[in-house]
Design an enzyme around this catalytic site. Structure first.
Site, PDB file in Angstrom:
ATOM      1  N   HIS A 118      48.712  29.613  40.188  1.00 22.84           N
ATOM      2  CA  HIS A 118      48.266  31.103  39.394  1.00 22.84           C
ATOM      3  C   HIS A 118      48.024  30.656  37.912  1.00 22.84           C
ATOM      4  CE1 HIS A 118      47.047  35.100  39.017  1.00 22.84           C
ATOM      5  NE2 HIS A 118      47.685  34.822  38.062  1.00 22.84           N
ATOM      6  N   HIS A 120      46.561  40.636  34.222  1.00 25.41           N
ATOM      7  CA  HIS A 120      46.254  42.519  34.093  1.00 25.41           C
ATOM      8  C   HIS A 120      46.429  43.682  33.782  1.00 25.41           C
ATOM      9  CE1 HIS A 120      42.562  41.240  37.949  1.00 25.41           C
ATOM     10  NE2 HIS A 120      43.397  40.379  37.268  1.00 25.41           N
ATOM     11  N   ALA A 124      38.659  34.909  37.231  1.00 30.34           N
ATOM     12  CA  ALA A 124      38.716  34.027  37.694  1.00 30.34           C
ATOM     13  C   ALA A 124      38.018  33.188  38.646  1.00 30.34           C
ATOM     14  CB  ALA A 124      39.754  33.363  37.362  1.00 30.34           C
ATOM     15  N   ASN A 158      39.933  26.989  39.080  1.00 31.52           N
ATOM     16  CA  ASN A 158      40.981  25.462  39.269  1.00 31.52           C
ATOM     17  C   ASN A 158      39.636  25.370  40.339  1.00 31.52           C
ATOM     18  OD1 ASN A 158      41.493  28.263  41.181  1.00 31.52           O
ATOM     19  ND2 ASN A 158      41.076  27.125  42.379  1.00 31.52           N
ATOM     20  N   SER A 204      41.283  38.306  35.558  1.00 29.47           N
ATOM     21  CA  SER A 204      42.784  37.378  35.336  1.00 29.47           C
ATOM     22  C   SER A 204      41.742  36.474  34.130  1.00 29.47           C
ATOM     23  CB  SER A 204      43.063  36.672  36.462  1.00 29.47           C
ATOM     24  OG  SER A 204      43.069  37.424  37.627  1.00 29.47           O
ATOM     25  N   MET A 231      38.350  36.243  44.531  1.00 32.62           N
ATOM     26  CA  MET A 231      39.416  38.153  45.784  1.00 32.62           C
ATOM     27  C   MET A 231      38.288  38.766  45.156  1.00 32.62           C
ATOM     28  SD  MET A 231      42.291  36.493  46.762  1.00 32.62           S
ATOM     29  CE  MET A 231      43.122  34.630  46.961  1.00 32.62           C
ATOM     30  N   SER A 232      38.021  38.778  43.963  1.00 36.42           N
ATOM     31  CA  SER A 232      37.454  40.117  43.797  1.00 36.42           C
ATOM     32  C   SER A 232      35.672  40.496  43.927  1.00 36.42           C
ATOM     33  CB  SER A 232      37.180  40.125  42.487  1.00 36.42           C
ATOM     34  OG  SER A 232      36.961  39.111  41.641  1.00 36.42           O
ATOM     35  N   TYR A 259      43.108  42.793  48.337  1.00 39.20           N
ATOM     36  CA  TYR A 259      44.730  41.936  49.198  1.00 39.20           C
ATOM     37  C   TYR A 259      45.989  43.198  48.230  1.00 39.20           C
ATOM     38  CZ  TYR A 259      44.886  40.377  44.417  1.00 39.20           C
ATOM     39  OH  TYR A 259      44.716  39.616  42.558  1.00 39.20           O
ATOM     40  N   GLU A 260      45.586  44.026  47.903  1.00 37.61           N
ATOM     41  CA  GLU A 260      46.222  44.852  47.275  1.00 37.61           C
ATOM     42  C   GLU A 260      46.744  46.121  48.920  1.00 37.61           C
ATOM     43  OE1 GLU A 260      46.402  46.468  43.100  1.00 37.61           O
ATOM     44  OE2 GLU A 260      44.971  44.962  42.762  1.00 37.61           O
ATOM     45  N   HIS A 275      42.257  44.641  43.711  1.00 38.30           N
ATOM     46  CA  HIS A 275      41.858  44.077  44.764  1.00 38.30           C
ATOM     47  C   HIS A 275      42.570  44.374  46.081  1.00 38.30           C
ATOM     48  CE1 HIS A 275      42.615  41.291  40.856  1.00 38.30           C
ATOM     49  NE2 HIS A 275      41.681  40.714  41.962  1.00 38.30           N
TER      50      HIS A 275
HETATM   51  I1  8IG Z   1      41.380  31.947  40.870  1.00 37.32           I
HETATM   52  O1  8IG Z   1      40.614  28.470  44.720  1.00 37.32           O
HETATM   53  C1  8IG Z   1      40.855  31.923  41.483  1.00 37.32           C
HETATM   54  N1  8IG Z   1      40.762  32.695  42.547  1.00 37.32           N
HETATM   55  N2  8IG Z   1      40.338  33.260  47.445  1.00 37.32           N
HETATM   56  N3  8IG Z   1      40.133  30.776  45.869  1.00 37.32           N
HETATM   57  C2  8IG Z   1      40.474  32.237  45.931  1.00 37.32           C
HETATM   58  N4  8IG Z   1      40.494  33.213  44.637  1.00 37.32           N
HETATM   59  C3  8IG Z   1      40.877  32.552  43.841  1.00 37.32           C
HETATM   60  C4  8IG Z   1      40.358  30.410  43.230  1.00 37.32           C
HETATM   61  C5  8IG Z   1      40.710  29.954  45.048  1.00 37.32           C
HETATM   62  N5  8IG Z   1      40.616  31.076  42.673  1.00 37.32           N
END
Ligand code: 8IG
Length: 276
Positions: free
Chosen positions: A250, A71, A127, A238, A39, A214-215, A99-100, A97
């Site tokens: 997001h 993506h 990211a 963030n 991302s 998450m990756s 989570y998909e 990912h």
């Molecule tokens: I961009 O704050 C991004 N991806 N788990 N937590 C998690 N994944 C993220 C975050 C976050 N920011």
């Protein structure tokens, strides 16, 4: 068997087939380095020049269409010239990912394909949220080590792979020589798709994590297990939950990625010839 059935029943065979398809379609028999652009990182590839080849990932064995904004689901080949040397870079714009909900195989298929395509170095970008309060949004951080909180591995069976130098010290030191402002941190892998609660971020900080996302972690393990050297770079987009009191969204992630993309791309373009 369909391409998806091959992926789940024999993932290494799917990766070998995918690599052969890329070689055939691109006319490049072997690639040297792969980049997975997460991302916000997609704009960074502009610094690599004009691709010599592009296709939709879903047209290659084992790849699914993209599921996340930011993506694009393309596979590209770039030629990076270094004097009279030609470095071939295989670039994945986007990734799958955990989570998909498709399981682990699609998550690591890109890096396995890259290794089968000849890549000795895999550069994983993402990211992420900043847990370390010294980080600011828009800052790239080299992944020094990771903590997996998903309880999932891309490896099955008695494959007791050593992970003490998973994120190559050699490559991290090249990166830090190229940009002395680069920091290193520990990345924690969270399955998602929810972001963390503030209490979970507190737990992660207590465990020694600096970055959360998450990756990357399964891909790093799968690439290392096949003998590739791994670089992981996170762009902090963030502050993690509870760090500032603001909510996470997001759009903020996409905007921070866009703002940092060109300098990230230049850093990669400059360092790849030193790494390969
Ligand atoms: I961009 O704050 C991004 N991806 N788990 N937590 C998690 N994944 C993220 C975050 C976050 N920011």
């Amino acid at each position: 068997m369909t391409s998806t059935e091959i992926l789940y029943s024999d993932p290494l065979k799917a990766a070998t087939l995918a690599a052969a398809e890329i070689a055939q379609a691109s006319g490049i028999a072997t690639h040297d380095v792969a980049l997975v652009m997460g991302s916000g990182w997609v704009g960074a590839v502009d610094a690599l020049g004009t691709p010599t080849f592009e296709c939709n990932a879903e047209d290659i064995t084992g790849f699914f269409p993209p599921a996340v904004e930011g993506h694009s689901g393309k596979v590209r080949s770039y030629e990076i010239k270094d004097g009279d040397r030609s470095i071939r870079a295989l670039v994945f714009l986007g990734r799958t990912h955990l989570y998909e909900g498709k399981g682990m195989e699609p998550v690591v298929h890109g890096v396995r394909t890259a290794v089968k395509a000849g890549c000795k170095v895999i550069i994983l970008t993402n990211a992420c949220g900043g847990i370390n309060t010294a980080y600011r949004v828009g800052q790239p951080v080299l992944i020094r080590d990771h903590i997996s909180l998903t309880a999932q591995s891309p490896l099955v069976g008695a494959t007791f792979v050593d992970l003490t130098d998973l994120y190559s010290k050699r490559i991290r030191s090249i990166m830090k020589s190229a940009d002395s402002s680069l920091q290193e941190g520990v990345y924690v892998h969270w399955r998602g798709p929810t972001y963390e609660t503030p209490a979970e971020i507190h737990m992660m900080r207590t465990l020694g994590a600096d970055l959360v996302g998450m990756s990357t972690v399964p891909e790093a393990i799968a690439a290392h297990a096949l003998g590739a050297e791994v670089l992981g770079i996170s762009l902090v987009t963030n502050a993690a939950a509870g760090v500032t009191g603001e909510k996470l969204n997001h759009e903020e992630v996409i905007a921070a990625g866009k703002a940092a993309a060109s300098s990230m791309g230049e850093l990669l373009a400059k360092t790849i010839p030193q790494i390969i």
